[in-house]
Design a protein around this motif. Structure first.
Motif, PDB file in Angstrom:
ATOM      1  N   PRO A 194     -17.527  -3.759 -31.277  1.00 12.53           N
ATOM      2  CA  PRO A 194     -16.266  -3.396 -31.917  1.00 12.53           C
ATOM      3  C   PRO A 194     -16.074  -1.881 -31.967  1.00 12.53           C
ATOM      4  CG  PRO A 194     -17.904  -3.880 -33.574  1.00 12.53           C
ATOM      5  CD  PRO A 194     -18.556  -4.150 -32.245  1.00 12.53           C
ATOM      6  N   GLU A 195     -14.916  -1.454 -32.398  1.00 12.37           N
ATOM      7  CA  GLU A 195     -14.617  -0.021 -32.513  1.00 12.37           C
ATOM      8  C   GLU A 195     -15.635   0.678 -33.410  1.00 12.37           C
ATOM      9  OE1 GLU A 195     -13.300   3.654 -32.208  1.00 12.37           O
ATOM     10  OE2 GLU A 195     -12.403   2.018 -31.058  1.00 12.37           O
ATOM     11  N   MET A 196     -16.061   0.023 -34.489  1.00 11.75           N
ATOM     12  CA  MET A 196     -16.987   0.703 -35.392  1.00 11.75           C
ATOM     13  C   MET A 196     -18.368   0.905 -34.762  1.00 11.75           C
ATOM     14  SD  MET A 196     -17.786  -2.107 -38.381  1.00 11.75           S
ATOM     15  CE  MET A 196     -18.444  -3.746 -38.025  1.00 11.75           C
ATOM     16  N   ALA A 197     -18.682   0.146 -33.706  1.00  9.64           N
ATOM     17  CA  ALA A 197     -19.945   0.387 -33.001  1.00  9.64           C
ATOM     18  C   ALA A 197     -19.914   1.740 -32.313  1.00  9.64           C
ATOM     19  CB  ALA A 197     -20.207  -0.716 -31.983  1.00  9.64           C
ATOM     20  N   ALA A 198     -18.752   2.111 -31.783  1.00 10.66           N
ATOM     21  CA  ALA A 198     -18.619   3.418 -31.146  1.00 10.66           C
ATOM     22  C   ALA A 198     -18.829   4.530 -32.173  1.00 10.66           C
ATOM     23  CB  ALA A 198     -17.254   3.545 -30.482  1.00 10.66           C
ATOM     24  N   GLU A 199     -18.293   4.314 -33.367  1.00  9.64           N
ATOM     25  CA  GLU A 199     -18.491   5.317 -34.421  1.00  9.64           C
ATOM     26  C   GLU A 199     -19.959   5.367 -34.847  1.00  9.64           C
ATOM     27  OE1 GLU A 199     -16.728   6.590 -38.823  1.00  9.64           O
ATOM     28  OE2 GLU A 199     -15.795   4.961 -37.694  1.00  9.64           O
ATOM     29  N   TYR A 200     -20.582   4.213 -34.993  1.00 14.71           N
ATOM     30  CA  TYR A 200     -21.988   4.141 -35.388  1.00 14.71           C
ATOM     31  C   TYR A 200     -22.876   4.931 -34.430  1.00 14.71           C
ATOM     32  CZ  TYR A 200     -26.623   1.845 -35.633  1.00 14.71           C
ATOM     33  OH  TYR A 200     -27.982   1.563 -35.697  1.00 14.71           O
ATOM     34  N   TYR A 201     -22.735   4.683 -33.140  1.00 13.63           N
ATOM     35  CA  TYR A 201     -23.589   5.374 -32.173  1.00 13.63           C
ATOM     36  C   TYR A 201     -23.238   6.855 -32.067  1.00 13.63           C
ATOM     37  CZ  TYR A 201     -25.781   1.028 -30.649  1.00 13.63           C
ATOM     38  OH  TYR A 201     -26.513  -0.132 -30.615  1.00 13.63           O
ATOM     39  N   SER A 202     -21.952   7.178 -32.040  1.00 18.79           N
ATOM     40  CA  SER A 202     -21.571   8.587 -31.875  1.00 18.79           C
ATOM     41  C   SER A 202     -21.964   9.421 -33.089  1.00 18.79           C
ATOM     42  CB  SER A 202     -20.073   8.711 -31.605  1.00 18.79           C
ATOM     43  OG  SER A 202     -19.294   8.286 -32.709  1.00 18.79           O
ATOM     44  N   GLN A 203     -21.998   8.798 -34.267  1.00 17.47           N
ATOM     45  CA  GLN A 203     -22.458   9.516 -35.455  1.00 17.47           C
ATOM     46  C   GLN A 203     -23.892  10.025 -35.269  1.00 17.47           C
ATOM     47  OE1 GLN A 203     -22.175   6.699 -38.697  1.00 17.47           O
ATOM     48  NE2 GLN A 203     -20.137   7.400 -39.315  1.00 17.47           N
ATOM     49  N   ARG A 204     -24.663   9.325 -34.440  1.00 14.89           N
ATOM     50  CA  ARG A 204     -26.091   9.615 -34.274  1.00 14.89           C
ATOM     51  C   ARG A 204     -26.400  10.305 -32.941  1.00 14.89           C
ATOM     52  NH1 ARG A 204     -24.656   5.962 -37.526  1.00 14.89           N
ATOM     53  NH2 ARG A 204     -25.885   5.514 -39.400  1.00 14.89           N
ATOM     54  N   ALA A 205     -25.369  10.857 -32.304  1.00 11.05           N
ATOM     55  CA  ALA A 205     -25.527  11.452 -30.976  1.00 11.05           C
ATOM     56  C   ALA A 205     -26.486  12.634 -30.949  1.00 11.05           C
ATOM     57  CB  ALA A 205     -24.164  11.881 -30.439  1.00 11.05           C
ATOM     58  N   SER A 206     -26.690  13.303 -32.095  1.00 14.60           N
ATOM     59  CA  SER A 206     -27.599  14.451 -32.113  1.00 14.60           C
ATOM     60  C   SER A 206     -29.043  14.050 -31.864  1.00 14.60           C
ATOM     61  CB  SER A 206     -27.503  15.205 -33.445  1.00 14.60           C
ATOM     62  OG  SER A 206     -27.883  14.377 -34.526  1.00 14.60           O
ATOM     63  N   LEU A 207     -29.335  12.745 -31.912  1.00 13.03           N
ATOM     64  CA  LEU A 207     -30.684  12.276 -31.577  1.00 13.03           C
ATOM     65  C   LEU A 207     -30.964  12.356 -30.076  1.00 13.03           C
ATOM     66  CD1 LEU A 207     -30.934   9.424 -34.153  1.00 13.03           C
ATOM     67  CD2 LEU A 207     -32.754  11.079 -33.763  1.00 13.03           C
ATOM     68  N   GLY A 208     -29.945  12.711 -29.291  1.00 15.42           N
ATOM     69  CA  GLY A 208     -30.148  12.935 -27.855  1.00 15.42           C
ATOM     70  C   GLY A 208     -30.045  11.661 -27.060  1.00 15.42           C
ATOM     71  N   LEU A 209     -31.148  10.940 -26.943  1.00 12.20           N
ATOM     72  CA  LEU A 209     -31.171   9.661 -26.241  1.00 12.20           C
ATOM     73  C   LEU A 209     -31.022   8.536 -27.256  1.00 12.20           C
ATOM     74  CD1 LEU A 209     -31.599   7.759 -23.846  1.00 12.20           C
ATOM     75  CD2 LEU A 209     -34.067   8.070 -24.140  1.00 12.20           C
ATOM     76  N   LEU A 210     -29.935   7.785 -27.134  1.00  9.46           N
ATOM     77  CA  LEU A 210     -29.710   6.627 -27.993  1.00  9.46           C
ATOM     78  C   LEU A 210     -29.987   5.370 -27.185  1.00  9.46           C
ATOM     79  CD1 LEU A 210     -26.259   7.605 -29.606  1.00  9.46           C
ATOM     80  CD2 LEU A 210     -28.552   8.399 -30.229  1.00  9.46           C
ATOM     81  N   ILE A 211     -30.943   4.569 -27.632  1.00 11.79           N
ATOM     82  CA  ILE A 211     -31.234   3.288 -26.990  1.00 11.79           C
ATOM     83  C   ILE A 211     -30.544   2.219 -27.817  1.00 11.79           C
ATOM     84  CG2 ILE A 211     -33.019   1.735 -26.124  1.00 11.79           C
ATOM     85  CD1 ILE A 211     -34.969   4.131 -26.305  1.00 11.79           C
ATOM     86  N   SER A 212     -29.659   1.486 -27.192  1.00 13.83           N
ATOM     87  CA  SER A 212     -28.821   0.556 -27.941  1.00 13.83           C
ATOM     88  C   SER A 212     -29.607  -0.623 -28.480  1.00 13.83           C
ATOM     89  CB  SER A 212     -27.684   0.029 -27.049  1.00 13.83           C
ATOM     90  OG  SER A 212     -28.135  -1.072 -26.258  1.00 13.83           O
ATOM     91  N   GLU A 213     -28.957  -1.336 -29.373  1.00 16.85           N
ATOM     92  CA  GLU A 213     -29.464  -2.632 -29.830  1.00 16.85           C
ATOM     93  C   GLU A 213     -29.642  -3.564 -28.638  1.00 16.85           C
ATOM     94  OE1 GLU A 213     -25.855  -4.398 -32.003  1.00 16.85           O
ATOM     95  OE2 GLU A 213     -25.309  -2.393 -31.282  1.00 16.85           O
ATOM     96  N   GLY A 214     -30.462  -4.582 -28.785  1.00 16.46           N
ATOM     97  CA  GLY A 214     -30.677  -5.541 -27.715  1.00 16.46           C
ATOM     98  C   GLY A 214     -29.371  -6.194 -27.300  1.00 16.46           C
ATOM     99  N   THR A 215     -29.098  -6.197 -25.987  1.00 13.72           N
ATOM    100  CA  THR A 215     -27.809  -6.631 -25.449  1.00 13.72           C
ATOM    101  C   THR A 215     -28.045  -7.686 -24.377  1.00 13.72           C
ATOM    102  OG1 THR A 215     -26.939  -4.414 -25.895  1.00 13.72           O
ATOM    103  CG2 THR A 215     -25.709  -5.785 -24.349  1.00 13.72           C
ATOM    104  N   GLN A 216     -27.486  -8.869 -24.564  1.00 16.22           N
ATOM    105  CA  GLN A 216     -27.795  -9.976 -23.662  1.00 16.22           C
ATOM    106  C   GLN A 216     -27.151  -9.792 -22.289  1.00 16.22           C
ATOM    107  OE1 GLN A 216     -26.753 -10.848 -26.889  1.00 16.22           O
ATOM    108  NE2 GLN A 216     -24.716 -11.755 -26.760  1.00 16.22           N
ATOM    109  N   PRO A 217     -27.907 -10.112 -21.223  1.00 14.86           N
ATOM    110  CA  PRO A 217     -27.377 -10.016 -19.867  1.00 14.86           C
ATOM    111  C   PRO A 217     -26.599 -11.253 -19.435  1.00 14.86           C
ATOM    112  CG  PRO A 217     -29.678 -10.616 -19.773  1.00 14.86           C
ATOM    113  CD  PRO A 217     -29.352 -10.427 -21.229  1.00 14.86           C
ATOM    114  N   SER A 218     -26.557 -12.270 -20.294  1.00 14.84           N
ATOM    115  CA  SER A 218     -25.866 -13.521 -19.973  1.00 14.84           C
ATOM    116  C   SER A 218     -25.722 -14.322 -21.253  1.00 14.84           C
ATOM    117  CB  SER A 218     -26.673 -14.338 -18.959  1.00 14.84           C
ATOM    118  OG  SER A 218     -27.913 -14.747 -19.532  1.00 14.84           O
ATOM    119  N   ALA A 219     -24.933 -15.386 -21.200  1.00 10.41           N
ATOM    120  CA  ALA A 219     -24.785 -16.255 -22.371  1.00 10.41           C
ATOM    121  C   ALA A 219     -26.119 -16.895 -22.736  1.00 10.41           C
ATOM    122  CB  ALA A 219     -23.727 -17.334 -22.097  1.00 10.41           C
ATOM    123  N   ASP A 220     -26.910 -17.257 -21.728  1.00 15.91           N
ATOM    124  CA  ASP A 220     -28.238 -17.835 -21.991  1.00 15.91           C
ATOM    125  C   ASP A 220     -29.179 -16.833 -22.643  1.00 15.91           C
ATOM    126  OD1 ASP A 220     -27.839 -20.425 -21.124  1.00 15.91           O
ATOM    127  OD2 ASP A 220     -28.484 -20.029 -19.069  1.00 15.91           O
ATOM    128  N   GLY A 221     -28.880 -15.560 -22.496  1.00 16.36           N
ATOM    129  CA  GLY A 221     -29.769 -14.526 -23.027  1.00 16.36           C
ATOM    130  C   GLY A 221     -29.586 -14.243 -24.494  1.00 16.36           C
TER     131      GLY A 221
END
Length: 353
Positions: free
Chosen positions: A36-63
């Motif tokens: 959602p839109e607030m996810a963009a705000e969540y991650y960008s708020q923490r951009a000073s950490l340099g490398l942001l590794i996202s939450e686990g993201t499924q590569p398929s519906a089965d995932g």
């Protein structure tokens, strides 16, 4: 902590320091898996950490394993993640999307198609999972056929491609914490009698084939890999050959010249030293339960190059600035870690606000 503030080259990125944001499940995606839109705000708020590794993201519906976890396999997912990536980049950060196939750590009620979960073997983890109806036992998965495995590898390839299309700087392949790739490594979760389940090499085969496909698709400099030696999450028991599987796996991954290896570390320092000796590129070490005053300990000792930060980054969008100033930190609110809205997600205060 002087070593924390030294620049480092990771893949094709030049990071301003040795901190990063660790991947953390937040369960706030839309029902179709779009951030959602607030996810963009969540991650960008923490951009000073340099490398942001996202939450686990499924590569398929089965995932998919958990409720409201994001995906990266549809055009809508790409649009959602592009918004995230664009806002992170505007703030000077980098984004790696973690590709996480949950495998057997799933419940049909949590997925869009409500099918039985898939795994290397039809062995339930013996644990429970949260669903819309509350905690439920995780049912036994369906064993993947050889043809199924080929399809799953292509799902990872496609997800890596769409992650780059969405503007991400790379992907981290989640081979840890009891999920699908780790299930192939585990002795009790993988009882196959074919080329994916006998020898040390067989237990590492799926991880290596997934990585090879991702590297072919997007390049080694945009690919990271996460492992968790000895971690029993998801009911995994790696058995007596577990250390040898990791020795072989790390050696083979090293030949691919990945951007980094990310270790979820639970305390076997001697084995961490072995991994360090086998891995020539940047090594990220996320040490469970590490106090803030010891953030640079592994870097100072030469055991790590980058120290990812989890819950403290979740609760402190300006974590880097607070650490530099020796300022007080917000305490993480564990009740809002998973699910919900803005509270406990994008409303943690900054020093300057």
């Amino acid at each position: 902590m002087n070593n924390l503030w030294k620049e480092i080259k990771v893949g094709n990125m030049t990071l301003p320091h040795r901190l990063a944001m660790a991947p953390m499940t937040r369960s706030r995606a839309l029902e179709d898996g779009t951030p959602p839109e607030m996810a963009a705000e969540y991650y960008s708020q923490r951009a000073s950490l340099g490398l942001l590794i996202s939450e686990g993201t499924q590569p398929s519906a089965d995932g998919q394993g958990y409720l409201l976890s994001p995906g990266i396999y549809s055009s809508e997912h790409v649009k959602g993640w592009k918004n995230v990536a664009d806002q992170v980049h505007e703030k000077g950060g980098y984004l790696f999307i973690q590709l996480m196939h949950a495998g057997r750590v799933a419940h049909p009620e949590n997925t869009p198609h409500h099918r039985q979960a898939v795994a290397p073997s039809a062995v339930a983890p013996g644990e429970q999972i949260f669903t819309a109806k509350g905690m439920q036992d995780i049912p036994a998965p369906r064993e993947l056929s050889s043809e199924d495995i080929k399809e799953v590898i292509q799902e990872f390839r496609h997800a890596a491609k769409t992650a780059i299309e969405a503007g991400a700087d790379g992907v981290e392949i989640h081979g840890a914490n009891g999920y699908l790739i780790h299930q192939f490594i585990g002795e009790n979760s993988n009882v196959r009698a074919d080329e994916y389940g006998n020898t040390v090499e067989d237990h590492a085969r799926f991880a290596l084939e997934v990585t090879k496909a991702v590297v072919e698709e997007i390049g080694a400099d945009k690919t990271g890999f996460r492992i968790s030696p000895g971690v029993p999450l998801g009911g995994i028991d790696e058995g007596s050959q577990g250390p040898d599987v990791y020795r072989y796996l790390v050696k083979e991954l090293a030949k691919m010249n990945l951007a980094y290896l990310h270790v979820m570390h639970v305390g076997n320092d001697e084995f961490l030293k072995e991994i360090r000796s086998l891995w020539p590129n940047p090594l990220l070490v996320n040490r469970a339960g590490r106090p803030l005053e010891e953030l640079s300990k592994d870097i100072d000792a030469g055991l790590a190059d980058v120290a990812p930060v989890g819950a403290w980054a979740l609760a402190n969008p300006d974590f880097v600035e607070r650490l530099k100033q020796d300022a007080p930190f917000n305490e993480p609110d564990k009740t809002s870690f998973y699910g919900g809205g803005k509270e406990g997600y994008i409303d943690y205060p900054f020093l300057s606000k």
